[in-house]
Motif scaffolding. Structure first.
Motif, PDB file in Angstrom:
ATOM      1  N   UNK A 111      71.446  42.646  10.888  1.00 45.72           N
ATOM      2  CA  UNK A 111      72.480  42.516  11.962  1.00 45.72           C
ATOM      3  C   UNK A 111      73.695  43.315  11.531  1.00 45.72           C
ATOM      4  N   UNK A 112      74.074  43.102  10.175  1.00 47.43           N
ATOM      5  CA  UNK A 112      75.177  43.949   9.471  1.00 47.43           C
ATOM      6  C   UNK A 112      74.716  45.105   8.928  1.00 47.43           C
ATOM      7  N   UNK A 113      73.661  45.657   9.058  1.00 46.96           N
ATOM      8  CA  UNK A 113      73.062  46.974   8.450  1.00 46.96           C
ATOM      9  C   UNK A 113      72.471  47.793   9.658  1.00 46.96           C
ATOM     10  N   UNK A 114      71.123  47.467  10.022  1.00 50.21           N
ATOM     11  CA  UNK A 114      70.493  48.333  10.917  1.00 50.21           C
ATOM     12  C   UNK A 114      70.886  48.085  12.371  1.00 50.21           C
TER      13      UNK A 114
ATOM     14  N   UNK B 185      64.215  48.681   7.817  1.00 51.21           N
ATOM     15  CA  UNK B 185      64.817  48.251   6.373  1.00 51.21           C
ATOM     16  C   UNK B 185      63.743  47.828   5.513  1.00 51.21           C
ATOM     17  N   UNK B 186      63.698  48.392   4.304  1.00 50.54           N
ATOM     18  CA  UNK B 186      62.819  47.929   3.271  1.00 50.54           C
ATOM     19  C   UNK B 186      63.420  47.019   2.539  1.00 50.54           C
ATOM     20  N   UNK B 187      63.093  45.796   2.253  1.00 52.23           N
ATOM     21  CA  UNK B 187      63.798  44.847   1.416  1.00 52.23           C
ATOM     22  C   UNK B 187      64.150  44.940   0.036  1.00 52.23           C
ATOM     23  N   UNK B 188      65.158  44.517  -0.388  1.00 52.98           N
ATOM     24  CA  UNK B 188      65.491  44.730  -1.951  1.00 52.98           C
ATOM     25  C   UNK B 188      64.441  43.684  -2.765  1.00 52.98           C
TER      26      UNK B 188
ATOM     27  N   UNK C  90      67.773  47.247  -1.423  1.00 55.49           N
ATOM     28  CA  UNK C  90      67.006  47.470  -0.226  1.00 55.49           C
ATOM     29  C   UNK C  90      67.226  49.065   0.086  1.00 55.49           C
ATOM     30  N   UNK C  91      66.301  49.588   0.803  1.00 55.21           N
ATOM     31  CA  UNK C  91      66.453  50.936   1.411  1.00 55.21           C
ATOM     32  C   UNK C  91      66.554  51.091   2.869  1.00 55.21           C
ATOM     33  N   UNK C  92      67.483  51.787   3.426  1.00 56.08           N
ATOM     34  CA  UNK C  92      67.428  52.041   4.919  1.00 56.08           C
ATOM     35  C   UNK C  92      67.660  53.630   5.138  1.00 56.08           C
ATOM     36  N   UNK C  93      66.634  54.053   5.535  1.00 56.70           N
ATOM     37  CA  UNK C  93      67.111  55.631   5.808  1.00 56.70           C
ATOM     38  C   UNK C  93      66.102  56.140   7.174  1.00 56.70           C
TER      39      UNK C  93
ATOM     40  N   UNK D 229      80.339  54.421   9.650  1.00 56.83           N
ATOM     41  CA  UNK D 229      79.064  53.653  10.268  1.00 56.83           C
ATOM     42  C   UNK D 229      79.126  52.287  10.633  1.00 56.83           C
ATOM     43  N   UNK D 230      80.155  51.752   9.996  1.00 60.67           N
ATOM     44  CA  UNK D 230      80.079  50.052  10.227  1.00 60.67           C
ATOM     45  C   UNK D 230      79.205  49.384   9.444  1.00 60.67           C
ATOM     46  N   UNK D 231      78.714  49.829   8.154  1.00 62.23           N
ATOM     47  CA  UNK D 231      77.762  49.021   7.358  1.00 62.23           C
ATOM     48  C   UNK D 231      78.318  48.791   6.005  1.00 62.23           C
TER      49      UNK D 231
END
Length: 469
Positions: free
Chosen positions: A360-363, A381-384, A189-192, A319-321
């Protein structure tokens, strides 16, 4: 495997190689870089011309064709119910510089083809089309249709495929020959997100008056630069030397009447593989955070950025992710864009997260880390994408790969995205073999003819297995 002997014999005919090379050359000769839209040409004249040429080729090969408003074209092997979609694209990235040959002339030399698109993705498209023809020529029994979808916008967002699937259903099975063998079944997945802060300007010195770095979200930044007021080359260079020795970045410092300019040269890499680059923004922040800057909001922000994105932290630990799982691997992170001026900053990072990641554990974790320093964050977040490795579809494709290569078939997880990222059950299957560099998106893009022919055999067997009966 059933029919393998027939398929091997068919593709051993030298005429097949001539047909393959000739068809690829026809498509490579069309400069299909995305341009401004025109009536009937949604991605500009280049991709439209390539689609026209490809559809003409398909008709010559005996397939029935359709044109979806020049977003995509279709080639159908028969009129039975469609069971398999093969997705390839005809658009290409720009040629850039450094070519030894004309990028839009397919050149054959020493068993290799050179030209923009020979590997990405015009060559693989031809492999799929000629595999369909081989199934028909050999009279292999089929109970279903295979449809080749010829796209024209893969390099710039895949609006072509979205247009098609908004109007037509997904097939039970789908693969794209626009990646690697053996088979890719997981795309992270993508998170930017975008982040930033604003503050009142300050006249305090020494201070960072401006900083810029990066040019694209999905690229590890190869350059960054800053203007520091109140400090000069002799103040800054010892710090730059220490950071250069640790990071591999190269710093150039020039003084002026009011301070100094610091340029940092790193090394670019795709954001999905940040370990292969040298992040110029992170290296420059390490220098700036170590300087004796005056206390002000801008200095606090610079040091906060360094704390959140320390050099070499390509997993998001600060960043805690940071996280990983056994199936899809570790989260990766590239701090890709940053701009600082006297009134505030804005930036973006690019992370590719594994299947175990959650909001919860990323965004939310990232947002909490930024909030501690007073930064705002926007972005979701864009899903994997994940197709079951044990599905009959995947296992059939792996058996086809193993039968013709003698290598062990395995499923791969990647940080990048392919043409099937949003297609349920889709996988990437070929055409790049382990150990070969096709120089995609670079000068002298290349493909090995013997590997293209091997792909043709594998695809022929796959069609026979998946659509036979």
């Amino acid at each position: 495997m059933k029919h393998q002997e027939q398929i091997e014999a068919y593709w051993s005919d030298p005429a097949r190689e001539r047909e393959l090379v000739g068809a690829i050359a026809r498509l490579v000769n069309v400069k299909s870089v995305k341009g401004d839209p025109e009536p009937g040409k949604p991605f500009g004249p280049g991709p439209a011309a390539a689609l026209d040429e490809a559809l003409a080729l398909c008709r010559e090969l005996g397939f029935s064709t359709s044109d979806y408003d020049h977003y995509v074209g279709l080639a159908d092997l028969n009129d039975k119910e469609t069971r398999l979609h093969i997705l390839g694209h005809l658009d290409v990235v720009g040629e850039g510089s450094g070519w030894d040959t004309d990028p839009y002339t397919c050149v054959e030399k020493d068993g290799m083809l050179y030209g923009r698109g020979v590997s990405d993705d015009k060559g693989p498209v031809v492999c799929a089309l000629l595999a369909m023809k081989a199934v028909r020529d050999l009279g292999l029994p089929l109970s279903a249709n295979v449809r080749c979808i010829l796209g024209t916008d893969e390099e710039s967002g895949s609006a072509d495929i979205a247009y098609y699937y908004a109007r037509e259903p997904y097939a039970p099975m789908a693969f794209t020959p626009d990646a690697d063998f053996p088979l890719i079944h997981i795309e992270k997945g993508h998170y930017h997100p975008d982040f930033g802060a604003q503050w009142e300007s300050s006249d305090a010195k020494p201070r960072v008056a401006a900083l810029t770095g990066g040019f694209r979200t999905n690229v590890v930044p190869p350059e960054a630069e800053a203007m520091v007021l109140g400090l000069y080359a002799h103040d800054v260079e010892p710090v730059c030397d220490r950071v250069a020795a640790r990071t591999g970045a190269v710093f150039t410092v020039s003084s002026s009447a009011s301070g100094c300019h610091i340029h940092c040269a790193g090394k670019n890499a795709h954001a999905a593989s940040p370990d292969g680059g040298i992040n110029a923004i992170a290296a420059l922040l390490e220098v700036l955070a170590a300087l004796p800057l005056a206390g002000c909001a801008g200095t606090d922000a610079i040091r906060s950025m360094h704390e959140l994105f320390p050099f070499g932290d390509n997993r998001g630990r600060a960043l805690g992710i940071a996280q990983s799982d056994a199936v899809s691997g570790a989260l990766t992170l590239a701090f890709s864009l940053l701009e600082v001026n006297k009134h505030g900053l804005s930036g973006r990072f690019d992370s590719r997260f594994p299947l175990c990641a959650t909001e919860e554990n990323c965004k939310l974790a990232a947002e909490a880390a930024f909030a501690k320093f007073g930064f705002t964050v926007e972005g979701g977040m864009d899903a994997p994408h994940h197709t079951d490795a044990d599905s009959p579809f995947v296992q059939t494709l792996l058996r086809c790969y193993e039968a013709y290569t003698g290598r062990t078939g395995e499923c791969l997880a990647i940080g990048g995205g392919t043409y099937v990222h949003d297609i349920p059950g889709g996988v990437a299957f070929g055409c790049q073999f382990p150990g070969f560099d096709p120089k995609m998106h670079a000068a002298n893009e290349q493909a090995r003819i013997d590997q293209l022919l091997l792909s043709c055999k594998i695809f022929t067997q796959a069609i026979a297995e998946l659509c036979g009966g």
